[in-house]
Enzyme design. Structure first.
Site, PDB file in Angstrom:
ATOM      1  N   LYS A   1      10.186  58.007  79.344  1.00 55.22           N
ATOM      2  CA  LYS A   1       9.126  57.363  78.548  1.00 55.22           C
ATOM      3  C   LYS A   1       9.757  56.281  77.670  1.00 55.22           C
ATOM      4  O   LYS A   1       9.289  55.134  77.624  1.00 55.22           O
ATOM      5  CB  LYS A   1       8.427  58.440  77.699  1.00 55.22           C
ATOM      6  CG  LYS A   1       7.458  57.923  76.673  1.00 55.22           C
ATOM      7  CD  LYS A   1       6.087  57.700  77.255  1.00 55.22           C
ATOM      8  CE  LYS A   1       5.055  57.412  76.189  1.00 55.22           C
ATOM      9  NZ  LYS A   1       4.574  56.033  76.206  1.00 55.22           N
TER      10      LYS A   1
ATOM     11  N   LEU B   1       2.710  66.716  68.527  1.00 60.33           N
ATOM     12  CA  LEU B   1       1.363  66.828  69.095  1.00 60.33           C
ATOM     13  C   LEU B   1       0.384  66.050  68.232  1.00 60.33           C
ATOM     14  O   LEU B   1       0.577  65.907  67.026  1.00 60.33           O
ATOM     15  CB  LEU B   1       0.936  68.297  69.118  1.00 60.33           C
ATOM     16  CG  LEU B   1       1.882  69.268  69.824  1.00 60.33           C
ATOM     17  CD1 LEU B   1       1.337  70.689  69.765  1.00 60.33           C
ATOM     18  CD2 LEU B   1       2.080  68.832  71.282  1.00 60.33           C
TER      19      LEU B   1
ATOM     20  N   ARG C   1      -5.933  68.037  61.319  1.00 59.64           N
ATOM     21  CA  ARG C   1      -4.490  67.775  61.338  1.00 59.64           C
ATOM     22  C   ARG C   1      -3.708  69.038  60.983  1.00 59.64           C
ATOM     23  O   ARG C   1      -2.633  69.285  61.525  1.00 59.64           O
ATOM     24  CB  ARG C   1      -4.161  66.658  60.351  1.00 59.64           C
ATOM     25  CG  ARG C   1      -4.758  65.315  60.729  1.00 59.64           C
ATOM     26  CD  ARG C   1      -4.528  64.308  59.621  1.00 59.64           C
ATOM     27  NE  ARG C   1      -5.139  63.013  59.911  1.00 59.64           N
ATOM     28  CZ  ARG C   1      -6.386  62.695  59.586  1.00 59.64           C
ATOM     29  NH1 ARG C   1      -7.174  63.574  58.994  1.00 59.64           N
ATOM     30  NH2 ARG C   1      -6.863  61.485  59.877  1.00 59.64           N
TER      31      ARG C   1
ATOM     32  N   ASP D   1      -5.406  55.628  55.497  1.00 62.03           N
ATOM     33  CA  ASP D   1      -6.712  55.929  54.887  1.00 62.03           C
ATOM     34  C   ASP D   1      -7.093  54.820  53.888  1.00 62.03           C
ATOM     35  O   ASP D   1      -8.256  54.425  53.788  1.00 62.03           O
ATOM     36  CB  ASP D   1      -6.659  57.268  54.129  1.00 62.03           C
ATOM     37  CG  ASP D   1      -5.881  58.327  54.880  1.00 62.03           C
ATOM     38  OD1 ASP D   1      -6.427  59.403  55.126  1.00 62.03           O
ATOM     39  OD2 ASP D   1      -4.708  58.070  55.242  1.00 62.03           O
TER      40      ASP D   1
ATOM     41  N   ALA E   1      -6.165  51.711  54.065  1.00 65.62           N
ATOM     42  CA  ALA E   1      -6.585  50.541  54.852  1.00 65.62           C
ATOM     43  C   ALA E   1      -8.029  50.715  55.329  1.00 65.62           C
ATOM     44  O   ALA E   1      -8.831  49.770  55.284  1.00 65.62           O
ATOM     45  CB  ALA E   1      -5.656  50.351  56.047  1.00 65.62           C
TER      46      ALA E   1
ATOM     47  N   ARG F   1     -10.313  50.121  52.358  1.00 67.00           N
ATOM     48  CA  ARG F   1     -10.429  48.694  51.997  1.00 67.00           C
ATOM     49  C   ARG F   1     -11.306  47.947  53.003  1.00 67.00           C
ATOM     50  O   ARG F   1     -12.102  47.093  52.637  1.00 67.00           O
ATOM     51  CB  ARG F   1      -9.042  48.061  51.926  1.00 67.00           C
ATOM     52  CG  ARG F   1      -8.285  48.563  50.728  1.00 67.00           C
ATOM     53  CD  ARG F   1      -6.906  47.990  50.639  1.00 67.00           C
ATOM     54  NE  ARG F   1      -6.201  48.627  49.529  1.00 67.00           N
ATOM     55  CZ  ARG F   1      -4.977  48.298  49.146  1.00 67.00           C
ATOM     56  NH1 ARG F   1      -4.326  47.346  49.758  1.00 67.00           N
ATOM     57  NH2 ARG F   1      -4.405  48.927  48.131  1.00 67.00           N
TER      58      ARG F   1
ATOM     59  N   HIS G   1      -3.421  63.376  53.564  1.00 69.99           N
ATOM     60  CA  HIS G   1      -3.893  62.535  54.672  1.00 69.99           C
ATOM     61  C   HIS G   1      -4.728  63.479  55.523  1.00 69.99           C
ATOM     62  O   HIS G   1      -4.236  64.102  56.457  1.00 69.99           O
ATOM     63  CB  HIS G   1      -2.717  61.963  55.463  1.00 69.99           C
ATOM     64  CG  HIS G   1      -3.128  61.338  56.765  1.00 69.99           C
ATOM     65  ND1 HIS G   1      -4.080  60.349  56.854  1.00 69.99           N
ATOM     66  CD2 HIS G   1      -2.716  61.571  58.035  1.00 69.99           C
ATOM     67  CE1 HIS G   1      -4.238  60.009  58.127  1.00 69.99           C
ATOM     68  NE2 HIS G   1      -3.428  60.739  58.862  1.00 69.99           N
TER      69      HIS G   1
HETATM   70  P1  NAD Z   1       1.701  61.011  71.742  1.00 69.59           P
HETATM   71  O1  NAD Z   1       1.531  62.305  72.454  1.00 69.59           O
HETATM   72  O2  NAD Z   1       1.214  59.768  72.379  1.00 69.59           O
HETATM   73  O3  NAD Z   1       3.249  60.794  71.403  1.00 69.59           O
HETATM   74  C1  NAD Z   1       4.067  61.781  70.906  1.00 69.59           C
HETATM   75  C2  NAD Z   1       5.441  61.537  71.489  1.00 69.59           C
HETATM   76  O4  NAD Z   1       6.355  62.458  70.883  1.00 69.59           O
HETATM   77  C3  NAD Z   1       5.505  61.782  73.011  1.00 69.59           C
HETATM   78  O5  NAD Z   1       6.014  60.644  73.669  1.00 69.59           O
HETATM   79  C4  NAD Z   1       6.422  62.994  73.147  1.00 69.59           C
HETATM   80  O6  NAD Z   1       7.184  62.990  74.325  1.00 69.59           O
HETATM   81  C5  NAD Z   1       7.278  62.845  71.891  1.00 69.59           C
HETATM   82  N1  NAD Z   1       7.966  64.065  71.490  1.00 69.59           N
HETATM   83  C6  NAD Z   1       7.470  65.330  71.452  1.00 69.59           C
HETATM   84  N2  NAD Z   1       8.416  66.188  71.049  1.00 69.59           N
HETATM   85  C7  NAD Z   1       9.523  65.464  70.805  1.00 69.59           C
HETATM   86  C8  NAD Z   1      10.844  65.778  70.371  1.00 69.59           C
HETATM   87  N3  NAD Z   1      11.200  67.026  70.099  1.00 69.59           N
HETATM   88  N4  NAD Z   1      11.719  64.784  70.251  1.00 69.59           N
HETATM   89  C9  NAD Z   1      11.390  63.489  70.538  1.00 69.59           C
HETATM   90  N5  NAD Z   1      10.157  63.129  70.956  1.00 69.59           N
HETATM   91  C10 NAD Z   1       9.247  64.102  71.095  1.00 69.59           C
HETATM   92  O7  NAD Z   1       1.029  61.218  70.295  1.00 69.59           O
HETATM   93  P2  NAD Z   1       0.639  60.065  69.269  1.00 69.59           P
HETATM   94  O8  NAD Z   1      -0.785  59.728  69.438  1.00 69.59           O
HETATM   95  O9  NAD Z   1       1.675  59.004  69.320  1.00 69.59           O
HETATM   96  O10 NAD Z   1       0.762  60.863  67.888  1.00 69.59           O
HETATM   97  C11 NAD Z   1       2.028  61.200  67.376  1.00 69.59           C
HETATM   98  C12 NAD Z   1       1.865  61.886  66.025  1.00 69.59           C
HETATM   99  O11 NAD Z   1       1.369  60.947  65.063  1.00 69.59           O
HETATM  100  C13 NAD Z   1       0.870  63.037  66.049  1.00 69.59           C
HETATM  101  O12 NAD Z   1       1.350  64.113  65.256  1.00 69.59           O
HETATM  102  C14 NAD Z   1      -0.374  62.430  65.421  1.00 69.59           C
HETATM  103  O13 NAD Z   1      -1.241  63.387  64.855  1.00 69.59           O
HETATM  104  C15 NAD Z   1       0.275  61.546  64.382  1.00 69.59           C
HETATM  105  N6  NAD Z   1      -0.593  60.515  63.810  1.00 69.59           N
HETATM  106  C16 NAD Z   1      -0.388  60.251  62.493  1.00 69.59           C
HETATM  107  C17 NAD Z   1      -1.173  59.329  61.854  1.00 69.59           C
HETATM  108  C18 NAD Z   1      -0.952  59.097  60.377  1.00 69.59           C
HETATM  109  O14 NAD Z   1      -1.732  58.409  59.710  1.00 69.59           O
HETATM  110  N7  NAD Z   1       0.098  59.660  59.793  1.00 69.59           N
HETATM  111  C19 NAD Z   1      -2.171  58.637  62.552  1.00 69.59           C
HETATM  112  C20 NAD Z   1      -2.340  58.898  63.914  1.00 69.59           C
HETATM  113  C21 NAD Z   1      -1.547  59.865  64.539  1.00 69.59           C
END
Ligand code: NAD
Length: 317
Positions: free
Chosen positions: A41, A82, A90, A150, A152, A155, A177
């Site tokens: 990937k 995940l 969340r 949030d 953003a 706003r 969050h």
């Molecule tokens: P996604 O499934 O598209 O990507 C997650 C990636 O992490 C995958 O490519 C997977 O292979 C990788 N991964 C899993 N375990 C791993 C490990 N041990 N080491 C290295 N890589 C590993 O998911 P996404 O949509 O990109 O979301 C990722 C995270 O971001 C989620 O927890 C999601 O809830 C979070 N998120 C946060 C916000 C925020 O505002 N903070 C907003 C949206 C999503």
């Protein structure tokens, strides 16, 4: 800290790659290393992203790599784990993602990394706590994306409601969050005028403020229902954080920061306005909350504390 403009991204999924694409379009980073548990990937993303370079504003080294790359990086951004399924909160991701984020942090630490950790994996306030505990890094060097996204969304919605540029909206989301976030409306300004006064002077119903906040915290559920995941907004928000650090900006952003008795709370990471520069979190800009907002903030903090005690600390022992 290192003054190079090298960023390591752990988690080359939707969120991580949205950040990568946004950084590539904006410039300001010299080297971006992609790490993912699924090595192909990261390699595929390296190839695809590299093909943007002829049309990018500046050159940038983009490569798939391993944890040894963290050693001389300025920033490690963690977006692995995940993501929410439709209808899932969340917080329901806490246990599974804490295990993943713990392992990642151990690997980053083992590389000799001494830079700044920026965490986005959800539930982000708890995952930031995990990174801080496992890395043992100074509090200023670990922060989460908190309520930057949030804020953003808030706003954007206020700007849309009033028909005024979102760049003139100075409003902040505090707290988790997630579902228990809050808007301290008394501290929201549009240009130099209080939002509350704009509502009164234009005979806008005050109930609309609640509708705007509902639009913020419900946004992720709605987007996930419709297109399975949210990523452009957080990708741009993470780029904003990376640039605030690399450019030593002293910018005020609502990150997930450690509370050391600010707002009467301590021992947790949660979304609050903070000044961000090359050293990470320079200081918190503590707001004087009214009783109603302080009660809501305390509620959000209690949720974090309960989850740390019941779900997170047992994994870290
Ligand atoms: P996604 O499934 O598209 O990507 C997650 C990636 O992490 C995958 O490519 C997977 O292979 C990788 N991964 C899993 N375990 C791993 C490990 N041990 N080491 C290295 N890589 C590993 O998911 P996404 O949509 O990109 O979301 C990722 C995270 O971001 C989620 O927890 C999601 O809830 C979070 N998120 C946060 C916000 C925020 O505002 N903070 C907003 C949206 C999503």
């Amino acid at each position: 800290m290192n003054t190079n403009r090298k960023v390591v991204l752990v988690g080359a999924g939707f969120v991580g790659m949205s950040m990568a694409y946004s950084i590539l379009n904006q410039g300001g980073v010299d080297e971006l290393v992609l790490i993912d548990v699924v090595k192909d990937k990261a390699i595929g993303e390296e190839m695809d992203l590299s093909h943007c370079l002829p049309y990018a504003p500046q050159k940038m080294v983009i490569k798939a790599g391993d944890y040894s790359e963290c050693k001389d990086a300025s920033i490690v951004v963690i977006t692995a784990g995940l993501s929410q399924k439709p209808g899932q909160s969340r917080l329901e991701l806490a246990v599974a993602n804490a295990k993943i984020v713990k392992e990642i942090t151990e690997n980053v630490k083992a590389s000799g990394f001494e830079g700044i950790y920026i965490v986005a994996s959800n539930p982000v306030d708890l995952m930031t706590y995990v990174v801080a505990q496992v890395s043992g890094a100074p509090k200023s060097k670990v922060f989460g994306s908190g309520t930057v996204l949030d804020t953003a969304r808030l706003r954007y919605l206020i700007a849309d409601y009033l028909g005024i540029s979102s760049k003139n909206v100075h409003a902040y989301i505090l707290g988790e969050h997630g579902d228990s976030s809050l808007v301290p409306w008394e501290h929201c300004y549009v240009g130099c005028k209080k939002m509350i006064d704009i509502m009164k002077d234009n005979n806008h119903p005050m109930d609309d403020l609640k509708k705007i906040h509902d639009g913020v915290w419900k946004a992720a559920y709605e987007i996930i229902e419709k297109k399975k995941a949210t990523y452009y907004g957080i990708g741009m928000a993470l780029t904003r954080l990376v640039k605030a650090v690399l450019n030593d900006e002293n910018s005020i952003l609502t990150i997930s920061s450690y509370l050391d008795h600010e707002y009467g709370q301590n021992g947790i990471y949660i979304g609050v306005p903070a000044i961000i520069n090359k050293d990470g979190v320079k200081e918190l800009l503590e707001l004087k909350l009214n009783k109603e907002d302080q009660d809501k903030f305390n509620h959000s903090c209690e949720i974090m504390k309960e989850n740390i005690k019941n779900e997170i600390d047992p994994i870290l022992k």
